[in-house]
Write an enzyme that holds these catalytic residues in place. Structure first.
Site, PDB file in Angstrom:
ATOM      1  CD  GLU A 256      -2.907  -1.015   2.510  1.00 14.22           C
ATOM      2  OE1 GLU A 256      -3.983  -1.210   2.179  1.00 14.22           O
ATOM      3  OE2 GLU A 256      -1.970  -1.023   3.370  1.00 14.22           O
TER       4      GLU A 256
ATOM      5  CB  CYS B 235       2.840   7.246   3.168  1.00 18.51           C
ATOM      6  SG  CYS B 235       3.614   6.174   4.363  1.00 18.51           S
TER       7      CYS B 235
ATOM      8  CB  CYS C 134       7.416  -5.858   8.030  1.00 19.71           C
ATOM      9  SG  CYS C 134       8.994  -5.049   9.094  1.00 19.71           S
TER      10      CYS C 134
ATOM     11  CB  CYS D  75       6.344  -3.800  15.836  1.00 19.13           C
ATOM     12  SG  CYS D  75       8.258  -3.211  15.410  1.00 19.13           S
TER      13      CYS D  75
ATOM     14  CB  CYS E 218       2.924  -3.020  13.732  1.00 18.63           C
ATOM     15  SG  CYS E 218       2.926  -3.391  11.700  1.00 18.63           S
TER      16      CYS E 218
ATOM     17  CD  GLU F 153      14.034  -1.211   9.415  1.00 19.90           C
ATOM     18  OE1 GLU F 153      12.963  -0.831  10.269  1.00 19.90           O
ATOM     19  OE2 GLU F 153      14.887  -0.220   8.887  1.00 19.90           O
TER      20      GLU F 153
ATOM     21  CB  SER G   6      10.439   4.953   9.151  1.00 17.62           C
ATOM     22  OG  SER G   6      10.329   4.200   8.414  1.00 17.62           O
TER      23      SER G   6
ATOM     24  CB  SER H 240       9.872   3.281  14.599  1.00 17.16           C
ATOM     25  OG  SER H 240      10.055   3.863  13.589  1.00 17.16           O
ATOM     26  CG  LEU H 241      13.521   5.194  21.546  1.00 14.85           C
ATOM     27  CD1 LEU H 241      14.459   4.253  20.134  1.00 14.85           C
ATOM     28  CD2 LEU H 241      13.431   5.999  21.516  1.00 14.85           C
ATOM     29  CG  HIS H 242       7.375   2.562  19.127  1.00 13.15           C
ATOM     30  ND1 HIS H 242       6.875   3.597  18.426  1.00 13.15           N
ATOM     31  CD2 HIS H 242       8.359   1.611  17.631  1.00 13.15           C
ATOM     32  CE1 HIS H 242       7.040   3.650  17.149  1.00 13.15           C
ATOM     33  NE2 HIS H 242       7.568   2.505  17.133  1.00 13.15           N
TER      34      HIS H 242
ATOM     35  CG  ASN I 254      -2.285   4.355  13.341  1.00 16.90           C
ATOM     36  OD1 ASN I 254      -3.640   6.129  14.218  1.00 16.90           O
ATOM     37  ND2 ASN I 254      -0.912   5.171  13.503  1.00 16.90           N
TER      38      ASN I 254
ATOM     39  CB  CYS J 187       2.274   5.161  11.524  1.00 16.56           C
ATOM     40  SG  CYS J 187       3.322   4.232  12.116  1.00 16.56           S
TER      41      CYS J 187
HETATM   42  S1  SF4 Z   1       6.293  -1.025  12.864  1.00 19.62           S
HETATM   43 FE1  SF4 Z   1       7.495  -0.979  10.997  1.00 19.62          FE
HETATM   44  S2  SF4 Z   1       9.105  -1.996  11.470  1.00 19.62           S
HETATM   45 FE2  SF4 Z   1       7.141  -2.865  13.026  1.00 19.62          FE
HETATM   46  S3  SF4 Z   1       6.610  -4.411  12.007  1.00 19.62           S
HETATM   47 FE3  SF4 Z   1       5.348  -2.340  11.749  1.00 19.62          FE
HETATM   48  S4  SF4 Z   1       6.532  -2.202   9.649  1.00 19.62           S
HETATM   49 FE4  SF4 Z   1       7.571  -3.560  10.027  1.00 19.62          FE
END
Ligand code: SF4
Length: 374
Positions: A116, A129, A136, A140, A143, A192, A225, A248-250, A324, A367
């Site tokens: 997408e 974007c 991926c 994470c 996500c 990623e 990113s 992307s630290l989080h 989100n 995101c």
């Molecule tokens: S947050 Fe980014 S790196 Fe982590 S699984 Fe989702 S797309 Fe991949």
């Protein structure tokens, strides 16, 4: 929305750093440097200046179909189509919101993989974007993309084509606001980016090089990113491409980050931040720290203080992202009062911080929501 894993996808908890071997997409003009385009054109028995002509059509006029390039000899057009302009992306579905100024496209790649891209038009700029991998492998848990595993790396041209498609829609006045152009590109869609390093750097070069070599977008308008692939950050710092790096630290502590961003078990917070400061020093670009605020998980004031202490006095900016919601997920966005307190603690440490707008949330385009389900 389905979150079924494709065949061959990793089990939850398993990191797939290397993409599975699969058939590659066909070569496209946008995969190649100008010298390589000239070489291909010569191999086809054509004059070298045809490479410049084809490049101008593609990058300046956004025309990817040699049959419409009427200044080329009719006999050459078919050869160029076969050698340099395969169809890479097929639009499966378009969804719009914000009065048509946010537009998410679901693309089918040549092998059926789905990705997408999202176009976001603001009053003063338009941002694309883009996805850099189908799926991926970083896994994470909050996500949607990560839940489906990695299907494969995308090619340089598959990435560039997403931007060209957005540029075409803007030039053709299909997006409310009058004809426009893409000024910003963020590699924050599926995947990623630094796990598909070569193709992503190739795509960045095509984006920033002036026509006829590329699209001529300012490097300052491009953001790559990463979840923190430390060696790749170092390599990117040496490319001479002053794009913005978004980390992307989080979470500011390894204990929590090990669970939120599993690659943290390989490269710890301190190593990731060191690499980020190295990047800032090499490029003189402010690093963006991305932090998805998740209710009662990473949004405590003490974590904001810890983050503030780690990054104060650095060339940095924090982007807080209200999480989100993804279907079936237990994670949800922080309470507004906790979000405000988090911002205040960072500001107390003198760290510049903004809360990202949640554009695209209604169409699962923000995101961590790109799951590419049909
Ligand atoms: S947050 Fe980014 S790196 Fe982590 S699984 Fe989702 S797309 Fe991949």
């Amino acid at each position: 929305m389905s979150t079924a894993r494709p065949t061959g996808a990793p089990a939850p908890g398993q990191l797939t750093f290397v993409a599975p071997r699969r058939a590659k997409p066909a070569r496209h003009l946008a995969d190649l440097t100008m010298a390589e385009r000239r070489a291909v054109v010569a191999e086809l028995g054509e004059k070298p200046f045809r490479a410049d002509q084809l490049s101008r059509h593609y990058f300046e006029r956004l025309n990817g179909d040699p049959e419409l390039m009427t200044d080329l000899p009719a006999a050459s057009r078919e050869r160029f189509t076969a050698a340099l302009f395969p169809r890479l992306l097929t639009s499966v579905r378009e969804q719009t919101t914000d009065g048509g100024t946010t537009r998410k496209t679901l693309w089918r790649l040549f092998d059926g993989a789905l990705v997408e891209s999202v176009l976001m038009r603001y009053s003063d700029r338009t941002t694309m974007c883009v996805s850099s991998q189908a799926g991926c492998g970083m896994n994470c848990p909050f996500c949607a993309t990560g839940q489906a595993g990695l299907t494969r790396n995308m090619s340089t041209a598959e990435i560039v084509e997403q931007v060209v498609a957005g540029a075409r829609a803007l030039a053709a006045n299909e997006v409310p606001g009058g004809p426009g152009r893409v000024g910003n590109v963020v590699f924050m869609g599926m995947g990623e980016p630094l796990a598909n390093y070569k193709a992503v750097v190739g795509a960045v070069r095509r984006l920033v090089e002036p026509a006829p070599h590329g699209l001529g977008i300012s490097a300052r308008g491009v953001t790559v990113s990463t979840v923190g692939l430390v060696p790749a950050i170092g390599r990117l710092a040496g490319e001479g491409l002053p794009v913005t790096l978004a980390v992307s630290l989080h979470a500011p502590d390894d204990e929590l980050r090990d669970t939120l961003v599993p690659i943290n078990t390989r490269w710890k917070v301190a190593e990731v931040l060191d690499a980020a400061w190295g990047y800032a020093a090499a490029t003189r670009r402010r690093v963006s720290i991305e932090y998805a605020l998740i209710k009662d998980v990473n949004d405590q004031e003490w974590r904001a203080d810890l983050l503030g202490r780690l990054i104060k006095n650095k060339l940095v900016h924090v982007n807080l992202i209200p999480l989100n919601p993804t279907p079936g997920s237990k994670w949800t966005a922080s309470r507004p009062e906790d979000e405000r307190a988090f911002v205040r603690r960072l500001e107390f440490h003198g760290v510049p911080v903004t809360v990202r707008d949640t554009r695209g949330r209604e169409i699962d385009g923000a995101c961590g929501q790109l799951a590419a389900a049909e």
